[in-house]
Design an enzyme around this catalytic site. Structure first.
Site, PDB file in Angstrom:
ATOM      1  N   ASP A  87       5.446 -18.025   8.584  1.00 24.53           N
ATOM      2  CA  ASP A  87       6.724 -17.960   7.887  1.00 24.53           C
ATOM      3  C   ASP A  87       6.669 -16.679   7.036  1.00 24.53           C
ATOM      4  O   ASP A  87       5.607 -16.064   6.905  1.00 24.53           O
ATOM      5  CB  ASP A  87       6.883 -19.216   7.022  1.00 24.53           C
ATOM      6  CG  ASP A  87       7.982 -19.082   6.003  1.00 24.53           C
ATOM      7  OD1 ASP A  87       9.114 -18.772   6.399  1.00 24.53           O
ATOM      8  OD2 ASP A  87       7.714 -19.260   4.802  1.00 24.53           O
ATOM      9  N   ASP A  89       9.058 -15.825   3.723  1.00 25.35           N
ATOM     10  CA  ASP A  89       9.262 -16.022   2.282  1.00 25.35           C
ATOM     11  C   ASP A  89       8.269 -17.022   1.696  1.00 25.35           C
ATOM     12  O   ASP A  89       8.118 -18.127   2.213  1.00 25.35           O
ATOM     13  CB  ASP A  89      10.679 -16.541   2.016  1.00 25.35           C
ATOM     14  CG  ASP A  89      11.741 -15.470   2.206  1.00 25.35           C
ATOM     15  OD1 ASP A  89      11.596 -14.399   1.596  1.00 25.35           O
ATOM     16  OD2 ASP A  89      12.700 -15.701   2.961  1.00 25.35           O
TER      17      ASP A  89
HETATM   18 MG   LIG Z   1       9.058 -19.788   3.305  1.00 27.09          MG
END
Ligand SMILES: [Mg+2]
Ligand SMILES: [Zn+2]
Length: 323
Positions: A87, A89
């Protein structure tokens, strides 16, 4: 089902005008800290299923896959590959980049009138309005770029990238993010990590004729758990099918994430796979909840992390077991 439907990213608002993401996460973190007896990265507890051993002895590997080319010929020299998913962020970077970009605003923050337009499950649309407002305020591509290039990486992430850059034969690395392509590319290039990724899946973004930063949805899907613009489980399922079609089957899948929208794809992972939820963040909390409410349903081994060095040592062990 309704109780399991959570916003994919921290909501930008809560009552009292405080952004909801951080307080929610802080609560989760303190709750977890209160009853997590493994502060140094052991497996998640609260499960009645047999837990995999700690990172220093990862679950046993499946027999070597049979890598074949398009025409079905075995390629003896090709080592078995693992799929490693990141992922973006609050996983690769140590912030939510949609919050970070507000630093490019003259006043550094959004007016209440914009913030109040957020509706749960429609984060992408909300960000489109935020970016339009930023364009109105004169924020240009160079301003966005400068912000993305300077967002700090999460603890240990630089070292993990260093390790991975030397292990490219063993890992196929992809990124799935509900941020946007432009921001991710800026950040990864600045970190010197862009070339590690075989593919990046994120919302399309560009700058229009006026110079406004614009954003669109990634796709549509039927998952009740995920926001309307992106279900990472759908992306992962399609990617695995596409790679299998091309002759690549992965030995194991590793997933490094933090959000509720990282939980969704990780539920589809098998017992030989490893989920790396950031400790105390929504993905971790949801895994613990599922292990408690539906024992045995969550199959992947779980290795929570505070520093990506913990991810790194687990991956190192996984490679040692094999070679
Ligand atoms: Mg994230
Ligand atoms: Zn989903």
């Amino acid at each position: 089902m309704a109780s399991e439907v959570l916003p994919p990213r921290p909501g930008p608002l809560s009552s009292g005008g405080v952004r909801a993401g951080d307080p929610v996460r802080a609560q989760a973190a303190s709750r977890l800290a209160a009853f997590d007896p493994h502060p140094l990265g052991a497996m998640a507890q609260a499960s009645s299923t047999p837990l995999p051993p700690p990172p220093s002895s990862t679950p046993p590997l499946k027999p070597a896959s049979d890598p074949r080319t398009h025409d079905g010929n075995t390629v003896a020299t090709q080592p078995p590959k693992h799929l490693l998913i990141f992922d973006f962020d609050e996983t690769i970077i140590n912030e939510n980049s949609d919050d970070s970009v507000l630093r490019a605003l003259p006043g550094k923050q959004l007016p209440e009138s914009i913030r109040q337009t957020y509706r749960e499950g429609f984060y992408n649309e909300y960000m489109q309005r935020v970016l339009k407002y930023m364009g109105d305020q004169g924020v240009k591509m160079a301003d966005f770029k400068a912000v993305y290039e300077n967002i700090p990486l999460s603890p240990g992430m630089r070292d993990l990238f260093q390790f991975l850059s030397k292990q490219q034969d063993h890992f196929e690395i992809i990124l799935m993010s509900d941020a946007n392509m432009f921001g991710i590319e800026c950040a990864l290039k600045a970190a010197g990590a862009y070339s590690l990724f075989r593919k990046i899946f994120s919302n399309p973004s560009s700058f229009d004729k006026r110079g406004y930063f614009t954003l669109g949805p990634y796709h549509s899907h039927n998952c009740p758990r995920c926001p309307s613009n992106m279900c990472k489980r759908k992306i992962l399922t399609e990617y695995l099918a596409e790679r299998a079609q091309e002759g690549t089957r992965f030995e194991r899948v590793f997933y490094v994430g933090d959000g509720a929208n990282d939980f969704c794809p990780s539920v589809a992972m098998k017992s030989t796979d490893v989920a790396f939820p950031r400790r105390g963040y929504p993905m971790h909390r949801l895994i613990l909840e599922m292990e408690k409410s539906q024992p045995g349903k969550y199959q992947a081994a779980v290795v929570p992390w505070d520093s990506a060095l913990e991810v790194c040592s687990c991956l190192q062990e996984a490679l040692k077991k094999k070679y």
